[in-house]
Design an enzyme around this catalytic site. Structure first.
Site, PDB file in Angstrom:
ATOM      1  N   ILE A  41      59.851   1.920  27.802  1.00 46.63           N
ATOM      2  CA  ILE A  41      61.312   2.030  27.850  1.00 46.63           C
ATOM      3  C   ILE A  41      61.881   0.772  28.526  1.00 46.63           C
ATOM      4  O   ILE A  41      61.328   0.288  29.508  1.00 46.63           O
ATOM      5  CB  ILE A  41      61.696   3.291  28.663  1.00 46.63           C
ATOM      6  CG1 ILE A  41      61.158   4.567  28.003  1.00 46.63           C
ATOM      7  CG2 ILE A  41      63.199   3.364  28.895  1.00 46.63           C
ATOM      8  CD1 ILE A  41      61.848   4.995  26.757  1.00 46.63           C
ATOM      9  N   SER A  43      56.249   5.853  36.406  1.00 47.43           N
ATOM     10  CA  SER A  43      56.208   5.754  34.941  1.00 47.43           C
ATOM     11  C   SER A  43      55.736   4.383  34.467  1.00 47.43           C
ATOM     12  O   SER A  43      55.215   4.249  33.360  1.00 47.43           O
ATOM     13  CB  SER A  43      57.595   6.046  34.347  1.00 47.43           C
ATOM     14  OG  SER A  43      58.028   7.334  34.731  1.00 47.43           O
ATOM     15  N   GLY A  73      52.830   2.773  31.454  1.00 50.66           N
ATOM     16  CA  GLY A  73      53.415   2.053  30.333  1.00 50.66           C
ATOM     17  C   GLY A  73      54.554   2.813  29.684  1.00 50.66           C
ATOM     18  O   GLY A  73      55.073   2.409  28.646  1.00 50.66           O
ATOM     19  N   LYS A  74      54.977   3.923  30.297  1.00 54.56           N
ATOM     20  CA  LYS A  74      56.106   4.672  29.733  1.00 54.56           C
ATOM     21  C   LYS A  74      57.389   3.867  29.887  1.00 54.56           C
ATOM     22  O   LYS A  74      58.245   3.847  29.016  1.00 54.56           O
ATOM     23  CB  LYS A  74      56.252   6.015  30.463  1.00 54.56           C
ATOM     24  CG  LYS A  74      55.086   6.969  30.278  1.00 54.56           C
ATOM     25  CD  LYS A  74      55.164   8.139  31.268  1.00 54.56           C
ATOM     26  CE  LYS A  74      53.992   9.114  31.084  1.00 54.56           C
ATOM     27  NZ  LYS A  74      53.987  10.169  32.136  1.00 54.56           N
ATOM     28  N   VAL A  75      57.516   3.243  31.041  1.00 53.06           N
ATOM     29  CA  VAL A  75      58.678   2.419  31.348  1.00 53.06           C
ATOM     30  C   VAL A  75      58.133   1.020  31.634  1.00 53.06           C
ATOM     31  O   VAL A  75      57.099   0.870  32.280  1.00 53.06           O
ATOM     32  CB  VAL A  75      59.431   2.995  32.564  1.00 53.06           C
ATOM     33  CG1 VAL A  75      60.488   2.028  33.079  1.00 53.06           C
ATOM     34  CG2 VAL A  75      60.056   4.347  32.211  1.00 53.06           C
TER      35      VAL A  75
END
Lengths: 340, 340, 340, 340
Positions: free
Chosen positions: D261, D285, D289-291
């Site tokens: 993200i 996060s 690697g989500k953000v």
């Protein structure tokens, strides 16, 4: 009457030497105030559920309980027949499967450079670390299981509990929640199964199979079963860790079954003011018929990693080693029938 | 190095039969995550403080701990020399005095008609009830004590700890915190002494005495003493229940003494985001020099009525019945000298 | 009757173009639920307090409001006669004095190396930084003020509000809360005055004076005054930011005055379950007689740095530029008389 | 360098007369501390998302937002093309449908006799009431829609977003979120669709149809679509209200798409310490690697019913009436293609 308000003096907590967990809880019972009183009450209610031969015990799991150390505790509860039905987030079962496939969770720290973790391929869950390779191993081994289940089930759509049952059959780790539940015929419902690594493993599986012969899981197929369990059980009790979808699923099943929960313990840090279900009071649940007006119920505000083991330790001590309980699944679990 | 992050696998909590409190805490030590890991760490730190012969143990009390059942526990800690200095809200000592004068706190409920309680002259503290007559008795008996102290001290201004010492001398209940502290020469600082029934008893006392020969308590007189205690002690440890003025007072004394706290356990439900001191992290305290950079420290998020007794039970079990400790007050408490 | 429950449909919030703060609050009034409904109610109650000519408005300040940007807002409220009495932590007035002496607070970050800050002599309050030199300057300049006040007052003991008044007289910054309160005869009570830098400045002052002719502040002297203000005012309203000693002081004064608060707004993140006063509900306060059963009251769960400015902006917009109010201090403040 | 820490003095909030919402937010920008600073930052980030022509804006909805008054606000955001993709709990869409079928939500109270509500067939969501008859009407009318959809779709399994699309087509209320999303081709993902009244309506539908020709919704079918949206979009932004399944779903899609993200605003009251995803920090996060490490991100601790309308009002004011934006769905939504 005024004297009704002033009947039970607070007895002050006294710690003179070594105490067992239940002895400390008994002290909390006698002081009876604030969080200590609530925790003592939660122990009483769980004990009552277990001694009530006509009660089905539902356990709702949300939050990262398995990564943080509750895996064996829950598997042991299943094997000791101290829980009859589980409703969980997908993530907790993903982490159960990671350890069943020889992966690990590691004690870490909450003050750490997350970008460094990212570069090192380590994922953080507050103060627990997980290595990416354990996820990769999970992805490939579970995609292979998906393939085999799809072949076995020949394109029939599974419910989330059938999906959990099929995984549990294949994850042959005695400490696995999924495997213990499979062996003990305890249904595990995962209403939001897609919202976890299970969903992304499905992507992998579908790409491996060129979108053919892929495992089908139905969103709605599990609904009748959990409602029937509630309906057929003379009484229903729930222990909720966290809230979210698992709590809502049990409470909604109670309404659909036109029964209402008889015993309720909720352990959470959420509060009611912002209107979310996770923090909603058990009194609020009464208005809906989710929980009965006369239910034995308590909401414990606290960290489940402390509170739930205390409750379990206290109740196991009370029950003693001779206590036996017939699991609710003996009478109820359709998986059992299907197997024959 | 990557492997540094992945050294200690979470060991899952296992409850097979009766556990002592410390055995459960050892399980939490091995799982080591979320609230369970923090609680285990808090036990380790308190144990370390007590085994460090050069450490003075400060206990900060805020919140309605005495009404809810912690009175005997704290008095026993004082008598067992497991705490050296107390910093508290006035209210906790007011409630200690209420029981010393044969008043009570009652187990009540948090869902109740408060206007009915008002009409019935019953006061509510969450789920604890107090009868107005116990306050009235307190008011008159303490006003009489104020009169006698004023006569004895002949108009010299008392510090809040001298005030607590004089009350403790007169409240001859062995379970009283004030009395135990008097007997054991543990100083009790009450920096906001006026903000409690003690303030309103002063109004009563002053009106009874026609504003003459009234007990004088100085706002600032206690400050040098608590700073000296910090300064003279090779190491300082604090256990904070709640936050507010008591936490701030200890931390500020550490700065004024140019020492910094060496061991810190904070039990609270407050969080840092809104900037209040009660929820401020112990890391934040490092920037001020309140807590040393290398201090052993942990913040436990939870209800003190559960967490603090668990810590005490675990540590008492670890220390065993043979453990003895020389109270810091032996060396330090100026009250001791004054008495001779 | 059933229909009584179902009278007012939620009107959904609509934002079509630019809205003033009060227009948004009016939307919250119409939706009326969760935090939005509570915030709208808080605005209504503050407006009512101000339009009630017989109401004294008490403002309780706790938490690091001044460091975070509320200094001018509060000083302006005093000058606009929209608040009559202030009860505060010492720290907020310390930070007011820091800026009055040309010190600063800086926008910082909550993710930072606190040990590096410590080495750099920078103190952190969540995401606000303060430079040590601004504290040092404060210490020496205030110690000098203490000396002068002690000389002027010739050894008479001051109450905390007289102490605040003397500081306000000397801190000639128009944006200073202490100075504005001095000019507008708004009493500032600091019941825990010793628990802040004011206490450690007193140490410095006493050492500079060789413990002679030192400024005396009495712990209890302020009590009668705040009780009289409550007693003489036909109605009393309080706006509490945070909780702790300031909230308790106002509520206790209301009991001592045998009046009970008529209007109450509390802005806090604390909750009732752990029994502390800061999180106690306003319903609980009714049982004590601190707040009247029929009082207009609301507890807003939220960050005061957002909530309080919204309330003020909404109410100022409602009142319009022609609104004038006679400050309660005109009738009441004994400081005014003393000056003559 | 030390001076880097001390660059930006806090500018104190000043309210002189009527302010627009964005003018107040600009004050918060200048004070920049605690919740006010975070809220100002959230407005900046949402504005940036909208001005970035290559950004897809995901909105995650959890908690009882629609019952409490956010329905029109969200529908208007969809129509104004200020949001591109919605991920939601089932319950919010159930409540949207209730109003589309002329049902209501009512302003109620959180202190009420819930057993009386139960007897009166009124359901409580904190301080919102819903009448049972509005649920009954919903059940029967939606069961009829299910039947028609099943016939039209001839037994093909729907994804949750196709299910939402089919409902939106039939609920012809311009203020309906489902209908607005249908008209604007904004996909609505409901990953836990079964955990809401939609699940129990399915039971009713299946019983009416004798378990034949029943509507099939696949648990996993939606997964590829949301991943593709992330993948094809040069940049992805998310605004999360609450947490739970909706937040997790967006973040997991970002990983699966190997993107991370770019802009993130989370509004919640949950905290990280107990390890649940809803309270996990955006820094945590990053490790997954989500953000992205360099993402513009902020977590606002507060009640969404206050915070989200403030953000929307501030951003709409900034954008002005001339601002237009091409919805991300124009390029992406497969529903659009399917319709042709």
């Amino acid at each position: 009457m005024r004297k009704d308000y002033l009947q039970n003096p607070v007895k002050h907590i006294k710690i003179n030497g070594t105490l067992t967990v239940n002895q400390l809880i008994q002290q909390f019972q006698r002081s009876g105030s604030f969080g200590a009183g609530k925790l003592a009450r939660a122990c009483n209610i769980y004990e009552k559920m277990l001694r009530d031969k006509d009660c089905t015990v539902f356990l709702a799991l949300s939050g990262a309980l398995v990564p943080a150390g509750m895996r064996t505790l829950i598997a042991d509860l299943i094997r000791a027949k101290l829980v009859d039905v589980i409703v969980t987030t997908g993530a907790n079962m993903v982490h159960d499967a990671i350890e069943a496939l020889d992966g690990h969770h590691y004690k870490g720290n909450w003050i750490v450079d997350d970008y460094d973790l990212y570069r090192q391929h380590i994922f953080r869950i507050y103060d627990v670390f997980v290595a990416e390779e354990d996820y990769v191993k999970l992805d490939y081994q579970l995609a292979e299981m998906y393939r085999k289940i799809a072949i076995e089930r020949k394109g029939t759509r599974l419910s989330s509990n059938e999906f959990a049952f099929e995984l549990g059959k294949r994850l042959k780790d005695p400490n696995s929640i999924l495997h213990a539940a499979y062996e003990e015929h305890v249904p595990i419902f995962i209403p939001a199964v897609r919202d976890s690594e299970f969903g992304y493993i499905h992507l992998l599986h579908a790409s491996q199979e060129n979108q053919k012969n892929i495992l089908e899981v139905s969103a709605f197929k599990e609904t009748p079963l959990i409602c029937q369990i509630c309906e057929k059980s003379p009484r229903n009790g729930m222990i909720v860790i966290g809230g979210g979808v698992p709590r809502n699923t049990i409470q909604s099943a109670a309404i659909a079954a036109k029964k209402g929960i008889d015993y309720a313990v909720v352990i959470t840090m959420d509060r009611p003011e912002t209107g979310g279900l996770s923090g909603s009071t058990l009194r609020e649940s009464i208005s809906w018929g989710k929980v009965k007006g006369e239910a034995d119920k308590i909401m414990v505000i606290g960290d489940a990693l402390v509170m739930f083991p205390m409750i379990v330790a206290s109740v196991i001590e009370r029950l003693g080693s001779d206590f036996t309980r017939t699991s609710g699944s003996k009478r109820r679990n359709p998986e059992t029938k299907r197997k024959k």
